[in-house]
Design a protein around this motif. Structure first.
Motif, PDB file in Angstrom:
ATOM      1  N   VAL A 126      12.715  -2.849  11.805  1.00  0.00           N
ATOM      2  CA  VAL A 126      11.351  -3.335  11.633  1.00  0.00           C
ATOM      3  C   VAL A 126      11.100  -4.501  12.572  1.00  0.00           C
ATOM      4  CG1 VAL A 126       9.712  -4.392  10.019  1.00  0.00           C
ATOM      5  CG2 VAL A 126      11.315  -2.666   9.199  1.00  0.00           C
ATOM      6  N   SER A 127       9.941  -4.505  13.182  1.00  0.00           N
ATOM      7  CA  SER A 127       9.546  -5.637  14.013  1.00  0.00           C
ATOM      8  C   SER A 127       8.076  -5.915  13.786  1.00  0.00           C
ATOM      9  CB  SER A 127       9.804  -5.334  15.497  1.00  0.00           C
ATOM     10  OG  SER A 127       9.424  -6.429  16.300  1.00  0.00           O
ATOM     11  N   THR A 133      -5.559 -13.291  15.765  1.00  0.00           N
ATOM     12  CA  THR A 133      -5.255 -13.926  14.480  1.00  0.00           C
ATOM     13  C   THR A 133      -5.201 -12.940  13.319  1.00  0.00           C
ATOM     14  OG1 THR A 133      -7.613 -14.383  14.188  1.00  0.00           O
ATOM     15  CG2 THR A 133      -6.266 -16.115  15.193  1.00  0.00           C
ATOM     16  N   ASN A 134      -5.871 -11.805  13.435  1.00  0.00           N
ATOM     17  CA  ASN A 134      -5.995 -10.927  12.280  1.00  0.00           C
ATOM     18  C   ASN A 134      -5.490  -9.513  12.521  1.00  0.00           C
ATOM     19  OD1 ASN A 134      -7.343 -12.921  10.658  1.00  0.00           O
ATOM     20  ND2 ASN A 134      -9.167 -12.579  11.914  1.00  0.00           N
ATOM     21  N   GLU A 135      -4.766  -9.283  13.604  1.00  0.00           N
ATOM     22  CA  GLU A 135      -4.374  -7.924  13.943  1.00  0.00           C
ATOM     23  C   GLU A 135      -2.852  -7.749  13.883  1.00  0.00           C
ATOM     24  OE1 GLU A 135      -6.364  -6.141  17.351  1.00  0.00           O
ATOM     25  OE2 GLU A 135      -7.743  -7.830  17.356  1.00  0.00           O
ATOM     26  N   ALA A 136      -2.251  -8.186  12.797  1.00  0.00           N
ATOM     27  CA  ALA A 136      -0.802  -8.021  12.658  1.00  0.00           C
ATOM     28  C   ALA A 136      -0.458  -6.550  12.466  1.00  0.00           C
ATOM     29  CB  ALA A 136      -0.296  -8.842  11.482  1.00  0.00           C
ATOM     30  N   PHE A 137       0.629  -6.118  13.079  1.00  0.00           N
ATOM     31  CA  PHE A 137       1.109  -4.768  12.862  1.00  0.00           C
ATOM     32  C   PHE A 137       2.629  -4.764  12.906  1.00  0.00           C
ATOM     33  CE2 PHE A 137       0.448  -5.154  17.419  1.00  0.00           C
ATOM     34  CZ  PHE A 137       1.593  -4.602  17.963  1.00  0.00           C
ATOM     35  N   LEU A 138       3.209  -3.708  12.358  1.00  0.00           N
ATOM     36  CA  LEU A 138       4.653  -3.541  12.325  1.00  0.00           C
ATOM     37  C   LEU A 138       5.053  -2.337  13.159  1.00  0.00           C
ATOM     38  CD1 LEU A 138       5.421  -3.932   8.497  1.00  0.00           C
ATOM     39  CD2 LEU A 138       5.386  -5.721  10.230  1.00  0.00           C
ATOM     40  N   TYR A 139       6.206  -2.446  13.833  1.00  0.00           N
ATOM     41  CA  TYR A 139       6.884  -1.280  14.363  1.00  0.00           C
ATOM     42  C   TYR A 139       7.951  -0.903  13.342  1.00  0.00           C
ATOM     43  CZ  TYR A 139       5.020  -1.592  19.157  1.00  0.00           C
ATOM     44  OH  TYR A 139       4.221  -1.595  20.262  1.00  0.00           O
ATOM     45  N   LEU A 140       7.936   0.339  12.880  1.00  0.00           N
ATOM     46  CA  LEU A 140       8.923   0.826  11.929  1.00  0.00           C
ATOM     47  C   LEU A 140       9.646   2.016  12.539  1.00  0.00           C
ATOM     48  CD1 LEU A 140       6.754   0.886   8.660  1.00  0.00           C
ATOM     49  CD2 LEU A 140       8.100  -1.017   9.561  1.00  0.00           C
ATOM     50  N   ARG A 141      10.967   1.945  12.586  1.00  0.00           N
ATOM     51  CA  ARG A 141      11.739   3.064  13.135  1.00  0.00           C
ATOM     52  C   ARG A 141      12.167   3.991  11.996  1.00  0.00           C
ATOM     53  NH1 ARG A 141      15.166   4.111  17.469  1.00  0.00           N
ATOM     54  NH2 ARG A 141      15.161   1.974  18.226  1.00  0.00           N
ATOM     55  N   GLU A 142      11.699   5.218  12.047  1.00  0.00           N
ATOM     56  CA  GLU A 142      12.080   6.238  11.080  1.00  0.00           C
ATOM     57  C   GLU A 142      12.814   7.339  11.827  1.00  0.00           C
ATOM     58  OE1 GLU A 142       9.967   8.822   7.517  1.00  0.00           O
ATOM     59  OE2 GLU A 142       8.875   8.524   9.385  1.00  0.00           O
ATOM     60  N   LYS A 143      14.148   7.287  11.779  1.00  0.00           N
ATOM     61  CA  LYS A 143      14.993   8.236  12.499  1.00  0.00           C
ATOM     62  C   LYS A 143      14.629   8.222  13.982  1.00  0.00           C
ATOM     63  CE  LYS A 143      15.880  11.131   8.463  1.00  0.00           C
ATOM     64  NZ  LYS A 143      15.774  12.469   7.860  1.00  0.00           N
ATOM     65  N   ILE A 149       2.228   0.371  12.697  1.00  0.00           N
ATOM     66  CA  ILE A 149       1.469   0.331  11.449  1.00  0.00           C
ATOM     67  C   ILE A 149       0.686  -0.973  11.326  1.00  0.00           C
ATOM     68  CG2 ILE A 149       1.606   0.446   8.933  1.00  0.00           C
ATOM     69  CD1 ILE A 149       2.501   2.984  10.285  1.00  0.00           C
ATOM     70  N   PRO A 150      -0.631  -0.935  11.318  1.00  0.00           N
ATOM     71  CA  PRO A 150      -1.387  -2.148  10.994  1.00  0.00           C
ATOM     72  C   PRO A 150      -1.027  -2.629   9.586  1.00  0.00           C
ATOM     73  CG  PRO A 150      -2.822  -0.477  11.952  1.00  0.00           C
ATOM     74  CD  PRO A 150      -1.504   0.201  11.656  1.00  0.00           C
ATOM     75  N   VAL A 151      -0.735  -3.890   9.443  1.00  0.00           N
ATOM     76  CA  VAL A 151      -0.369  -4.429   8.127  1.00  0.00           C
ATOM     77  C   VAL A 151      -1.485  -4.192   7.117  1.00  0.00           C
ATOM     78  CG1 VAL A 151       0.137  -6.566   6.871  1.00  0.00           C
ATOM     79  CG2 VAL A 151       1.246  -6.126   9.064  1.00  0.00           C
ATOM     80  N   SER A 152      -2.720  -4.230   7.581  1.00  0.00           N
ATOM     81  CA  SER A 152      -3.867  -4.051   6.681  1.00  0.00           C
ATOM     82  C   SER A 152      -3.918  -2.654   6.064  1.00  0.00           C
ATOM     83  CB  SER A 152      -5.174  -4.310   7.435  1.00  0.00           C
ATOM     84  OG  SER A 152      -5.312  -3.415   8.529  1.00  0.00           O
ATOM     85  N   VAL A 166       7.566   2.919   2.948  1.00  0.00           N
ATOM     86  CA  VAL A 166       6.340   2.170   3.238  1.00  0.00           C
ATOM     87  C   VAL A 166       5.186   3.169   3.189  1.00  0.00           C
ATOM     88  CG1 VAL A 166       5.107   0.737   4.905  1.00  0.00           C
ATOM     89  CG2 VAL A 166       7.597   0.542   4.691  1.00  0.00           C
ATOM     90  N   VAL A 167       4.239   2.938   2.295  1.00  0.00           N
ATOM     91  CA  VAL A 167       3.129   3.862   2.096  1.00  0.00           C
ATOM     92  C   VAL A 167       1.851   3.219   2.612  1.00  0.00           C
ATOM     93  CG1 VAL A 167       1.799   5.179   0.407  1.00  0.00           C
ATOM     94  CG2 VAL A 167       4.270   4.882   0.102  1.00  0.00           C
ATOM     95  N   THR A 168       1.174   3.917   3.514  1.00  0.00           N
ATOM     96  CA  THR A 168      -0.090   3.435   4.065  1.00  0.00           C
ATOM     97  C   THR A 168      -1.222   4.306   3.542  1.00  0.00           C
ATOM     98  OG1 THR A 168      -0.191   4.822   6.045  1.00  0.00           O
ATOM     99  CG2 THR A 168       1.209   2.860   6.141  1.00  0.00           C
ATOM    100  N   GLU A 169      -2.400   4.128   4.096  1.00  0.00           N
ATOM    101  CA  GLU A 169      -3.561   4.902   3.676  1.00  0.00           C
ATOM    102  C   GLU A 169      -3.368   6.395   3.899  1.00  0.00           C
ATOM    103  OE1 GLU A 169      -6.503   3.139   6.135  1.00  0.00           O
ATOM    104  OE2 GLU A 169      -6.807   1.394   4.835  1.00  0.00           O
ATOM    105  N   ASN A 170      -2.576   6.751   4.927  1.00  0.00           N
ATOM    106  CA  ASN A 170      -2.497   8.177   5.254  1.00  0.00           C
ATOM    107  C   ASN A 170      -1.098   8.688   5.577  1.00  0.00           C
ATOM    108  OD1 ASN A 170      -2.113   7.034   7.802  1.00  0.00           O
ATOM    109  ND2 ASN A 170      -4.259   7.294   8.360  1.00  0.00           N
ATOM    110  N   ARG A 171      -0.053   7.895   5.322  1.00  0.00           N
ATOM    111  CA  ARG A 171       1.288   8.396   5.601  1.00  0.00           C
ATOM    112  C   ARG A 171       2.352   7.635   4.813  1.00  0.00           C
ATOM    113  NH1 ARG A 171       1.984   6.305  11.902  1.00  0.00           N
ATOM    114  NH2 ARG A 171       0.351   4.745  11.788  1.00  0.00           N
TER     115      ARG A 171
END
Length: 242
Positions: A126-127, A133-143, A149-152, A166-171
């Protein structure tokens, strides 16, 4: 970045190597450890030298770049390069970071380097990144896939032993990570740990009871040791002792 990453460039075309050298000359955080003109040279180089990143051409004589990856027990991060789009997707079965289509523009090159830096700097699955100021996102490595992924968009996370969903709006994304570690990353103003196995987005909560939190129709248990903190955050302490 304090530590410089070491990279190997593998390509049978001298011009392609020069293009990558030119791009890399503008990046202070990466140094070129060596170059190789075919997969066999690369294999021998890697047997004697440790590198963090390999730019690897797919279509080379005798042995393809994708075949080289399969021979390596502990391959470095790999960014594939190719002039043939039809070959590029083969690499995603081999856990590569990215692939670059030739001719490689500096802008597209930097996008691939950004993915590499995300994992080289953190040494993690995870990174976290921020733009403005408001556009935080994560890089998630899945295999073999890296998700941006936008944190929002995160609805909740669920601990499953050594893995984290990690569950988002659509995945849904499953990674090797702990809920305690993700708790340190997610902004505390927006997320609340309600159980040893669950963190939920505060803005997604639709209702609650003395023992549960609801996001729509989905029910989440409130852990006994988390109850006081949960209802304090929800500004409803009348449920704490019930």
């Amino acid at each position: 970045m304090d530590k410089k990453a070491k990279c190997l460039i593998v390509d049978d075309e001298p011009l392609a190597i020069e293009v990558l050298k030119t791009h890399l000359s503008k990046i202070d955080s990466i140094e070129i450890a060596g170059t190789a003109c075919d997969a066999y040279d690369a294999f021998n180089f890697l047997a004697q030298n440790k590198v963090d990143l390999m730019f690897l051409d797919i279509h080379m004589p005798e042995m393809k770049g994708t075949e080289l990856i399969k021979t390596l027990k502990n391959p470095p991060h790999v960014i594939l390069t190719t002039a043939h789009r039809q070959y590029a997707l083969q690499g995603y079965d081999l856990n590569v970071l990215d692939y670059l289509l030739k001719p490689i523009s500096f802008e597209r090159f930097m996008q691939a380097i950004d993915k590499f830096n995300a994992f080289f700097v953190s040494g993690s699955e995870v990174s976290v990144h921020r733009k403005g100021t408001n556009e935080a996102f994560l890089y998630l490595r899945e295999k073999n896939i890296i998700h941006k992924i936008p944190v929002s968009e995160i609805v909740f996370t669920e601990s499953m032993g050594d893995n984290l969903k990690v569950v988002t709006e659509n995945r849904e994304i499953n990674i090797r990570y702990t809920i305690s570690s993700i708790s340190d990353i997610l902004p505390s103003d927006d997320f609340l740990r309600i159980h040893r196995s669950f963190i939920v987005a505060l803005g997604r909560i639709t209702s609650f009871s003395p023992v549960s939190i609801y996001i729509g129709e989905k029910e989440f248990p409130i852990g006994t040791s988390y109850k006081e903190a949960v209802f304090k955050r929800l500004d409803y302490n009348g449920f704490i002792n019930k």
